[in-house]
Design an enzyme around this catalytic site. Structure first.
Site, PDB file in Angstrom:
ATOM      1  N   PRO A  89      -1.493  -2.684  16.301  1.00 37.50           N
ATOM      2  CA  PRO A  89      -0.223  -1.952  16.312  1.00 37.50           C
ATOM      3  C   PRO A  89       0.978  -2.885  16.187  1.00 37.50           C
ATOM      4  O   PRO A  89       2.104  -2.418  15.952  1.00 37.50           O
ATOM      5  CB  PRO A  89      -0.232  -1.225  17.670  1.00 37.50           C
ATOM      6  N   GLU A 116      -7.104  -3.009  23.983  1.00 42.77           N
ATOM      7  CA  GLU A 116      -6.514  -3.822  25.056  1.00 42.77           C
ATOM      8  C   GLU A 116      -6.026  -5.181  24.578  1.00 42.77           C
ATOM      9  O   GLU A 116      -5.162  -5.774  25.197  1.00 42.77           O
ATOM     10  CB  GLU A 116      -7.508  -3.952  26.210  1.00 42.77           C
ATOM     11  N   ARG A 154      -8.960   3.281  -3.548  1.00 40.89           N
ATOM     12  CA  ARG A 154      -8.448   4.231  -4.537  1.00 40.89           C
ATOM     13  C   ARG A 154      -7.711   3.549  -5.679  1.00 40.89           C
ATOM     14  O   ARG A 154      -7.531   4.142  -6.743  1.00 40.89           O
ATOM     15  CB  ARG A 154      -7.460   5.224  -3.895  1.00 40.89           C
ATOM     16  N   ASP A 169       0.414   9.850  -8.049  1.00 40.60           N
ATOM     17  CA  ASP A 169       0.451  10.045  -6.606  1.00 40.60           C
ATOM     18  C   ASP A 169       1.809   9.716  -6.003  1.00 40.60           C
ATOM     19  O   ASP A 169       2.526   8.857  -6.495  1.00 40.60           O
ATOM     20  CB  ASP A 169      -0.612   9.179  -5.918  1.00 40.60           C
TER      21      ASP A 169
HETATM   22  C1  J9Q Z   1      -6.264  -1.727  16.920  1.00 44.60           C
HETATM   23  N1  J9Q Z   1      -3.611   1.101  18.330  1.00 44.60           N
HETATM   24  O1  J9Q Z   1      -2.631   1.320  15.854  1.00 44.60           O
HETATM   25  C2  J9Q Z   1      -1.895   1.596  14.743  1.00 44.60           C
HETATM   26  N2  J9Q Z   1      -2.294   0.831  13.759  1.00 44.60           N
HETATM   27  C3  J9Q Z   1      -3.303   0.061  14.227  1.00 44.60           C
HETATM   28  C4  J9Q Z   1      -3.492   0.380  15.561  1.00 44.60           C
HETATM   29  C5  J9Q Z   1      -4.459  -0.204  16.502  1.00 44.60           C
HETATM   30  C6  J9Q Z   1      -4.489   0.177  17.849  1.00 44.60           C
HETATM   31  C7  J9Q Z   1      -5.424  -0.414  18.724  1.00 44.60           C
HETATM   32  C8  J9Q Z   1      -6.304  -1.355  18.239  1.00 44.60           C
HETATM   33  C9  J9Q Z   1      -5.357  -1.154  16.046  1.00 44.60           C
END
Ligand code: J9Q
Length: 251
Positions: A89, A116, A154, A169
């Protein structure tokens, strides 16, 4: 195009990859996708892939050694990848431009992080980039890895049967799609726009372009700054802006 996905949940990744457009492209050998079980790269009896964070605190952190070992083995057996992507994230959000760049690399490794956290040395010295699929909390990087594979695959020539539909697209054209209809021409009193039944191809194209512009203006005006717009498009947009009902703060 080669993909190597490293995960503690190989079945979670393998099953969806066997279906649909990606599954077909694997069968046709346009995509070569291997899924690697991270636990295979542990050396202890219990196949432990995480540990307590130094400095204390809640949760567990993914250990670096199995991830480094997995990437070493992949590089030795499958060749040096163009990128080692950590799903996280904390990374920049995946875009169409990112997918095109990864496609051009020809071979990518995707490391599925757990929620985590991952030892910082993996981010700093193993991953070449981090990619997020959006601002929400997930349990792990497996679903993001599948999203990245789908978006990149794709764009590999031949993977999507109709190459025309790929270039049309939304995020290739920079505009949202125009509304689509199929039979019946009237359903429960709801009619299809008559122009679509008229057979006037030039008029249909103009209607579709106007509706794509209308939708983009209404829902994603941010996209209009980067979209490629003809003088005709700009004139249509001006007309739509003038005709657009003012919205109150509550709408
Ligand atoms: C690995 N929340 O969340 C949004 N994009 C990737 C992730 C993510 C997460 C937890 C672990 C990736």
């Amino acid at each position: 195009m080669k993909f190597d996905i490293v995960t503690i949940f190989p079945k979670m990744v393998e099953a969806p990859l066997a279906e649909g457009i990606v599954g077909r492209a694997i069968e046709r050998q346009l995509l070569d996708i291997r899924v690697h079980d991270l636990r295979e790269f542990t050396t202890d009896r219990h196949r432990v892939v995480d540990d307590m964070p130094f400095g204390g605190g809640p949760g567990m952190v993914m250990k670096p050694e199995p991830l480094f070992k997995a990437v070493e083995k992949i590089a030795a057996e499958r060749g040096r990848p163009g990128a080692v992507v950590l799903t996280s994230p904390d990374g920049p959000a995946l875009t169409h431009a990112t997918a095109e760049r990864l496609r051009d690399l020809g071979h990518i490794v995707i490391l599925c992080g757990r929620y985590e956290g991952v030892d910082e040395r993996v981010r700093a010295h193993l991953a070449t980039e981090e990619i997020s699929i959006g601002d929400y909390v997930l349990s792990g990087g497996e679903l993001p890895a599948l999203v990245i594979v789908d978006a990149v695959a794709r764009l590999v020539p031949g993977v999507v049967g109709d190459e025309q539909s790929v270039v049309r697209d939304t995020f290739a054209t920079g505009l949202l799609d125009f509304p689509q209809y199929t039979r019946p021409a009237e359903f429960n009193g709801m009619a299809v726009p008559p122009v679509l039944l008229s057979g006037h191809h030039a008029e249909i194209e103009r209607w579709r372009r106007r509706e794509a512009l209308r939708r983009t203006l209404e829902r994603r005006p941010d996209l209009l700054t980067d979209a490629t717009l003809s003088p005709d498009d700009r004139a249509l947009l001006e007309e739509l802006r003038r005709a657009r009902p003012e919205r109150s703060a509550s709408e």
